[in-house]
Design a protein around this motif. Structure first.
Motif, mmCIF file in Angstrom:
data_model
loop_
_atom_site.group_PDB
_atom_site.id
_atom_site.type_symbol
_atom_site.label_atom_id
_atom_site.label_comp_id
_atom_site.label_asym_id
_atom_site.label_seq_id
_atom_site.Cartn_x
_atom_site.Cartn_y
_atom_site.Cartn_z
ATOM 1 N N PRO A 42 -29.905 -8.218 -53.318
ATOM 2 C CA PRO A 42 -30.892 -8.259 -51.991
ATOM 3 C C PRO A 42 -29.747 -8.304 -51.325
ATOM 4 O O PRO A 42 -29.107 -8.551 -51.023
ATOM 5 N N LEU A 43 -30.844 -9.315 -49.965
ATOM 6 C CA LEU A 43 -30.388 -8.947 -48.597
ATOM 7 C C LEU A 43 -29.479 -10.798 -48.850
ATOM 8 O O LEU A 43 -28.604 -10.986 -47.660
ATOM 9 N N ALA A 44 -30.004 -11.279 -50.012
ATOM 10 C CA ALA A 44 -29.508 -13.038 -50.026
ATOM 11 C C ALA A 44 -27.924 -12.484 -50.852
ATOM 12 O O ALA A 44 -27.232 -12.633 -49.782
ATOM 13 N N ASN A 45 -26.915 -11.774 -51.107
ATOM 14 C CA ASN A 45 -26.635 -11.743 -51.936
ATOM 15 C C ASN A 45 -25.353 -10.740 -50.932
ATOM 16 O O ASN A 45 -24.176 -10.976 -50.581
ATOM 17 N N ILE A 46 -25.742 -9.678 -49.499
ATOM 18 C CA ILE A 46 -25.608 -9.243 -48.953
ATOM 19 C C ILE A 46 -25.054 -9.966 -48.151
ATOM 20 O O ILE A 46 -24.166 -10.410 -47.240
ATOM 21 N N LEU A 47 -26.028 -11.021 -47.239
ATOM 22 C CA LEU A 47 -25.332 -12.117 -46.340
ATOM 23 C C LEU A 47 -24.312 -13.052 -46.833
ATOM 24 O O LEU A 47 -23.505 -13.626 -46.087
ATOM 25 N N THR A 50 -21.848 -12.618 -49.476
ATOM 26 C CA THR A 50 -21.241 -11.389 -48.941
ATOM 27 C C THR A 50 -20.755 -12.018 -47.587
ATOM 28 O O THR A 50 -19.085 -12.051 -47.287
ATOM 29 N N MET A 51 -21.046 -11.231 -46.515
ATOM 30 C CA MET A 51 -20.719 -10.737 -45.476
ATOM 31 C C MET A 51 -20.062 -12.891 -44.585
ATOM 32 O O MET A 51 -19.129 -12.693 -44.040
ATOM 33 N N PHE A 52 -20.901 -13.247 -45.230
ATOM 34 C CA PHE A 52 -20.407 -14.948 -45.167
ATOM 35 C C PHE A 52 -18.430 -15.170 -45.899
ATOM 36 O O PHE A 52 -17.617 -15.902 -44.411
ATOM 37 N N VAL A 53 -18.758 -14.451 -47.057
ATOM 38 C CA VAL A 53 -17.744 -14.781 -47.366
ATOM 39 C C VAL A 53 -16.295 -13.970 -47.358
ATOM 40 O O VAL A 53 -15.346 -14.530 -47.243
ATOM 41 N N PHE A 54 -16.685 -12.754 -46.179
ATOM 42 C CA PHE A 54 -15.250 -12.111 -45.943
ATOM 43 C C PHE A 54 -15.700 -12.752 -44.591
ATOM 44 O O PHE A 54 -13.832 -12.355 -44.200
ATOM 45 N N PHE A 55 -15.955 -12.527 -43.350
ATOM 46 C CA PHE A 55 -16.483 -13.865 -42.655
ATOM 47 C C PHE A 55 -15.400 -14.884 -42.655
ATOM 48 O O PHE A 55 -14.104 -15.576 -41.962
ATOM 49 N N GLY A 56 -14.655 -16.011 -44.083
ATOM 50 C CA GLY A 56 -14.498 -17.255 -44.427
ATOM 51 C C GLY A 56 -12.767 -16.739 -44.075
ATOM 52 O O GLY A 56 -12.073 -17.371 -43.814
ATOM 53 N N TRP A 57 -13.009 -15.360 -44.983
ATOM 54 C CA TRP A 57 -11.339 -15.092 -45.790
ATOM 55 C C TRP A 57 -11.371 -14.341 -43.980
ATOM 56 O O TRP A 57 -9.972 -14.763 -43.883
#
Length: 136
Positions: free
Chosen positions: A9-14, A16-23
């Motif tokens: 779902p969209l919440a999981n995509i968002l 994942t993007m947040f975690v990637f940006f954090g890294w």
């Protein structure tokens, strides 16, 4: 026809993007800390070793402690390095410009001497050209 997969779902995509940006942000901060740390001349090898060890054993805490402890000085050291590089570049440009000016003056003297030898100019004109070439 391409259909979106509804099992992610969209919440999981968002998220994942947040975690990637954090890294990416953390890696950028780590590079900033290591760059500043290894350019520093005010601490020795053991001090640098201690900071690296702290950032390796406790990555987030180590980076944040370094930023809190040294954050205000990072910009000061960067400004000093930039000023030194600017002075160095200015000195180099001046030295090249001066040597080019001397070479041009020598070329003008040579040309003036040739013109005098050919009889195209008088001795007073030669002296005037010589004075202009020497004074720049």
């Amino acid at each position: 026809m391409l259909v979106a997969d509804s099992s992610y779902p969209l919440a999981n995509i968002l998220w994942t993007m947040f975690v990637f940006f954090g890294w990416v942000l953390f890696i950028w901060l780590l590079v900033l800390v290591y760059t500043d740390l290894f350019r520093r001349e005010d601490i020795g090898g053991w001090g640098k070793f201690g900071w690296v060890l702290l950032t390796l054993l406790l990555p987030f805490i180590g980076v944040f402690v370094y930023l809190i402890a040294q954050g205000h000085k990072i910009q000061e050291r960067a400004a000093v390095r930039a000023a030194q590089q600017r002075r160095s570049a200015d000195e180099y440009i001046r030295s090249v410009a001066e040597s080019a000016g001397r070479e041009d003056g020598a070329a003008e003297l040579t040309k003036a001497r040739e013109l005098l030898d050919q009889g195209a100019i008088t001795q007073s004109e030669y002296e005037t050209m010589k004075r202009k070439a020497v004074t720049g």
